[in-house]
Scaffold this motif. Structure first.
Motif, PDB file in Angstrom:
ATOM      1  N   LEU A 134       0.818  -1.215   0.000  1.00 19.00           N
ATOM      2  CA  LEU A 134       0.000   0.000   0.000  1.00 19.00           C
ATOM      3  C   LEU A 134       0.855   1.269   0.000  1.00 19.00           C
ATOM      4  O   LEU A 134       0.356   2.353   0.287  1.00 19.00           O
ATOM      5  CB  LEU A 134      -0.937  -0.003   1.224  1.00 19.00           C
ATOM      6  CG  LEU A 134      -1.888  -1.192   1.313  1.00 19.00           C
ATOM      7  CD1 LEU A 134      -2.769  -1.067   2.550  1.00 19.00           C
ATOM      8  CD2 LEU A 134      -2.746  -1.308   0.053  1.00 19.00           C
ATOM      9  N   GLY A 135       2.128   1.112  -0.313  1.00 21.08           N
ATOM     10  CA  GLY A 135       3.008   2.274  -0.357  1.00 21.08           C
ATOM     11  C   GLY A 135       3.263   2.838   1.025  1.00 21.08           C
ATOM     12  O   GLY A 135       2.973   2.219   2.049  1.00 21.08           O
ATOM     13  N   GLY A 136       3.824   4.037   1.035  1.00 25.29           N
ATOM     14  CA  GLY A 136       4.085   4.741   2.280  1.00 25.29           C
ATOM     15  C   GLY A 136       3.406   6.102   2.263  1.00 25.29           C
ATOM     16  O   GLY A 136       3.739   6.959   1.441  1.00 25.29           O
ATOM     17  N   LEU A 137       2.413   6.278   3.124  1.00 20.24           N
ATOM     18  CA  LEU A 137       1.734   7.563   3.236  1.00 20.24           C
ATOM     19  C   LEU A 137       2.563   8.452   4.152  1.00 20.24           C
ATOM     20  O   LEU A 137       2.698   8.188   5.345  1.00 20.24           O
ATOM     21  CB  LEU A 137       0.328   7.387   3.807  1.00 20.24           C
ATOM     22  CG  LEU A 137      -0.444   8.680   4.083  1.00 20.24           C
ATOM     23  CD1 LEU A 137      -0.743   9.426   2.792  1.00 20.24           C
ATOM     24  CD2 LEU A 137      -1.725   8.404   4.855  1.00 20.24           C
ATOM     25  N   SER A 138       3.139   9.496   3.584  1.00 19.84           N
ATOM     26  CA  SER A 138       3.940  10.437   4.365  1.00 19.84           C
ATOM     27  C   SER A 138       3.082  11.634   4.762  1.00 19.84           C
ATOM     28  O   SER A 138       2.267  12.116   3.977  1.00 19.84           O
ATOM     29  CB  SER A 138       5.148  10.907   3.550  1.00 19.84           C
ATOM     30  OG  SER A 138       6.037   9.837   3.300  1.00 19.84           O
ATOM     31  N   PHE A 139       3.288  12.104   5.987  1.00 20.56           N
ATOM     32  CA  PHE A 139       2.527  13.224   6.532  1.00 20.56           C
ATOM     33  C   PHE A 139       3.495  14.083   7.335  1.00 20.56           C
ATOM     34  O   PHE A 139       4.106  13.624   8.288  1.00 20.56           O
ATOM     35  CB  PHE A 139       1.396  12.689   7.416  1.00 20.56           C
ATOM     36  CG  PHE A 139       0.563  13.731   8.109  1.00 20.56           C
ATOM     37  CD1 PHE A 139       0.146  14.883   7.455  1.00 20.56           C
ATOM     38  CD2 PHE A 139       0.169  13.555   9.429  1.00 20.56           C
ATOM     39  CE1 PHE A 139      -0.631  15.831   8.093  1.00 20.56           C
ATOM     40  CE2 PHE A 139      -0.624  14.499  10.081  1.00 20.56           C
ATOM     41  CZ  PHE A 139      -1.013  15.637   9.407  1.00 20.56           C
ATOM     42  N   TRP A 140       3.668  15.332   6.899  1.00 20.91           N
ATOM     43  CA  TRP A 140       4.550  16.281   7.567  1.00 20.91           C
ATOM     44  C   TRP A 140       3.699  17.395   8.180  1.00 20.91           C
ATOM     45  O   TRP A 140       2.756  17.869   7.544  1.00 20.91           O
ATOM     46  CB  TRP A 140       5.505  16.942   6.586  1.00 20.91           C
ATOM     47  CG  TRP A 140       6.445  16.065   5.828  1.00 20.91           C
ATOM     48  CD1 TRP A 140       7.745  15.796   6.125  1.00 20.91           C
ATOM     49  CD2 TRP A 140       6.199  15.385   4.583  1.00 20.91           C
ATOM     50  NE1 TRP A 140       8.312  14.985   5.162  1.00 20.91           N
ATOM     51  CE2 TRP A 140       7.385  14.715   4.213  1.00 20.91           C
ATOM     52  CE3 TRP A 140       5.066  15.265   3.759  1.00 20.91           C
ATOM     53  CZ2 TRP A 140       7.488  13.946   3.052  1.00 20.91           C
ATOM     54  CZ3 TRP A 140       5.161  14.495   2.610  1.00 20.91           C
ATOM     55  CH2 TRP A 140       6.356  13.858   2.267  1.00 20.91           C
ATOM     56  N   THR A 141       4.012  17.820   9.387  1.00 22.59           N
ATOM     57  CA  THR A 141       3.315  18.964   9.970  1.00 22.59           C
ATOM     58  C   THR A 141       4.329  19.996  10.447  1.00 22.59           C
ATOM     59  O   THR A 141       5.421  19.653  10.902  1.00 22.59           O
ATOM     60  CB  THR A 141       2.421  18.548  11.165  1.00 22.59           C
ATOM     61  OG1 THR A 141       3.222  18.181  12.296  1.00 22.59           O
ATOM     62  CG2 THR A 141       1.492  17.411  10.787  1.00 22.59           C
ATOM     63  N   GLN A 142       3.949  21.272  10.337  1.00 21.06           N
ATOM     64  CA  GLN A 142       4.731  22.348  10.911  1.00 21.06           C
ATOM     65  C   GLN A 142       4.307  22.540  12.364  1.00 21.06           C
ATOM     66  O   GLN A 142       3.104  22.457  12.652  1.00 21.06           O
ATOM     67  CB  GLN A 142       4.503  23.660  10.132  1.00 21.06           C
ATOM     68  CG  GLN A 142       4.648  23.564   8.631  1.00 21.06           C
ATOM     69  CD  GLN A 142       6.078  23.459   8.139  1.00 21.06           C
ATOM     70  OE1 GLN A 142       6.889  22.772   8.753  1.00 21.06           O
ATOM     71  NE2 GLN A 142       6.388  24.104   7.030  1.00 21.06           N
ATOM     72  N   PRO A 143       5.221  22.762  13.292  1.00 25.68           N
ATOM     73  CA  PRO A 143       6.649  22.917  13.042  1.00 25.68           C
ATOM     74  C   PRO A 143       7.504  21.708  13.390  1.00 25.68           C
ATOM     75  O   PRO A 143       8.731  21.792  13.260  1.00 25.68           O
ATOM     76  CB  PRO A 143       6.988  24.052  14.016  1.00 25.68           C
ATOM     77  CG  PRO A 143       6.130  23.766  15.210  1.00 25.68           C
ATOM     78  CD  PRO A 143       4.836  23.212  14.645  1.00 25.68           C
ATOM     79  N   ASN A 144       6.917  20.539  13.807  1.00 20.50           N
ATOM     80  CA  ASN A 144       7.809  19.610  14.504  1.00 20.50           C
ATOM     81  C   ASN A 144       7.547  18.125  14.300  1.00 20.50           C
ATOM     82  O   ASN A 144       7.908  17.327  15.167  1.00 20.50           O
ATOM     83  CB  ASN A 144       7.749  19.898  16.013  1.00 20.50           C
ATOM     84  CG  ASN A 144       6.513  19.297  16.676  1.00 20.50           C
ATOM     85  OD1 ASN A 144       5.412  19.392  16.151  1.00 20.50           O
ATOM     86  ND2 ASN A 144       6.701  18.657  17.818  1.00 20.50           N
ATOM     87  N   SER A 145       6.929  17.702  13.184  1.00 25.79           N
ATOM     88  CA  SER A 145       6.714  16.256  13.082  1.00 25.79           C
ATOM     89  C   SER A 145       6.710  15.767  11.647  1.00 25.79           C
ATOM     90  O   SER A 145       6.515  16.532  10.696  1.00 25.79           O
ATOM     91  CB  SER A 145       5.387  15.860  13.753  1.00 25.79           C
ATOM     92  OG  SER A 145       4.273  16.069  12.915  1.00 25.79           O
TER      93      SER A 145
END
Length: 418
Positions: free
Chosen positions: A306-317
């Motif tokens: 299922l692939g890799g779902l990437s999730f970035w949040t500002q400012p720290n994760s």
């Protein structure tokens, strides 16, 4: 009479005004205690900060503590199974309530004079205070807390950014199918990097360095997934990657798994980015052989690819959601030149260690990658501190997300220090 402008504000404004778009930040942003104070007040003090995952507090009475700057925050699951967050400070004479990073309580009892609070934060017992003593108004000081599909965010501001709800609306369809709330923590590892927190975040926001520094990670990571300068030599490979991604997105979307990119990293207060990317080799998970780390897949998944779902949040994760496990990273400043990086691996709550997975295999890729990144950012911190450093240009092909992080940071600090 107007209040005088503090030296911190003057320095911050001066440096922000000089910032050159497309270039790294000036040295004081990575070295100065004064700038760190501005970061703690205006960035970590006024935005939604990722701190934990719900499987860290699975049952009523389970708690964790999160420390950053001078703040100590207590996160607990109450008797109604709701997540609550409080300042980890007794209302009597200020003692820290819970000294350990995690534990279980029936009530929250101050170790100093045994003032006792229930799991909703209300003061329910305080001996020797007299017949006229009124416990109302002396409950624990609450902290804003929200769970996004099992990811726990807190905000210390009196009035937190309202656009968190917009992120919830857009991201829940992406994250919810992985059912993080039905997971357990298989491993959690803290490392301390001798660098400013922004260097840690900038390093995460690019893969310019990946192929030459992360042999374990790039087993499963497509070289072209995070930016590459096109030329005559790689155009066929770039096209092949685009074709693979398009075919997988169509397949995943047909399975009810949103995959398209959403990028609001530098145009919202609560900035974030997501995208589901294919995994190289066998295409299953971020492991040393790109196969699943846990034979017990998450949720009701039957397809491991299922692939890799990437999730970035500002400012720290940042986070990676796969078919078999989830990896979450939180970055918390310790000082101007020290940063905590906490990595948490979650698997299905029914997965059995030694049968369905091993910690060694589950954590191998990111343990190696984290150690390599620690070395890289620490070398950057040393170079910046020499006095020879001056801001350098970002690659428009591979460091666009670094520029978005810095642009978000500069814009938010500029707005909040007017």
């Amino acid at each position: 009479m107007t209040n005088p402008i503090s030296a911190q504000t003057l320095l911050t404004r001066e440096l922000l005004a000089r910032r050159r778009p497309g270039y790294s930040l000036e040295a004081p942003f990575y070295l100065s205690d004064t700038l760190l104070q501005a970061d703690m007040e205006h960035i970590f003090g006024k935005h939604w900060i990722f701190v934990a995952v719900e499987p860290q507090v699975p049952e009523a009475g389970d708690y964790i503590t999160v420390d950053f700057g001078k703040n100590s925050i207590l996160i607990v699951r109450d008797d109604d199974m709701q997540i609550k967050a409080f300042h980890n400070v007794c209302r009597h004479r200020g003692s820290r309530l819970c000294a350990t990073q995690q534990g279980v309580v029936g009530n929250i009892v101050c170790p100093y004079h045994q003032w006792t609070y229930d799991l909703s934060g209300q003061l329910i017992h305080a001996k020797h205070m007299g017949d006229d003593f009124d416990p109302k108004g002396l409950g624990l000081k609450p902290v804003h807390v929200r769970s996004l599909a099992g990811l726990i965010f807190i905000c210390l501001a009196k009035n937190p950014p309202e656009d968190f709800e917009q992120m919830v609306t857009e991201m829940t369809p992406y994250l919810a199918p992985h059912r993080l709330q039905d997971c357990k923590v298989a491993a959690q590892i803290d490392i301390v990097e001798d660098c400013n927190w922004k260097l840690t975040m900038e390093n995460n926001r690019e893969c310019y360095h990946c192929m030459s520094n992360h042999p374990e990670l790039t087993i499963s990571l497509y070289e072209y997934g995070f930016g590459y300068q096109p030329d005559e030599h790689n155009k066929d490979e770039l096209q092949r990657f685009q074709d693979i991604m398009a075919a997988n997105h169509e397949r995943w979307e047909g399975m009810g798994l949103p995959s398209a990119e959403i990028d609001t990293l530098d145009d919202r207060i609560t900035g974030f980015r997501t995208q589901r990317l294919p995994i190289d080799r066998s295409g299953q998970s971020q492991t040393m052989n790109a196969e699943v780390a846990s034979k017990k897949l998450l949720a009701d998944f039957v397809d491991p690819a299922l692939g890799g779902l990437s999730f970035w949040t500002q400012p720290n994760s940042w986070h990676h959601f796969m078919s078999d496990h989830i990896v979450s990273f939180t970055v918390l400043p310790i000082s101007a030149t020290k940063t905590l990086v906490r990595t948490t691996w979650c698997v299905h709550k029914d997965a059995v260690e030694g049968v369905d997975y091993t910690k060694e295999n589950l954590t191998a890729v990111w343990n190696a990658t984290n150690d390599q990144d620690r070395r890289l950012v620490e070398e950057s911190q040393i170079g910046i501190a020499t006095g020879a450093y001056e801001p350098g240009p970002y690659s428009p092909f591979t460091e666009g997300l670094v520029e978005k992080f810095c642009n978000w940071y500069v814009n938010r600090l500029s707005e909040l220090t007017k």
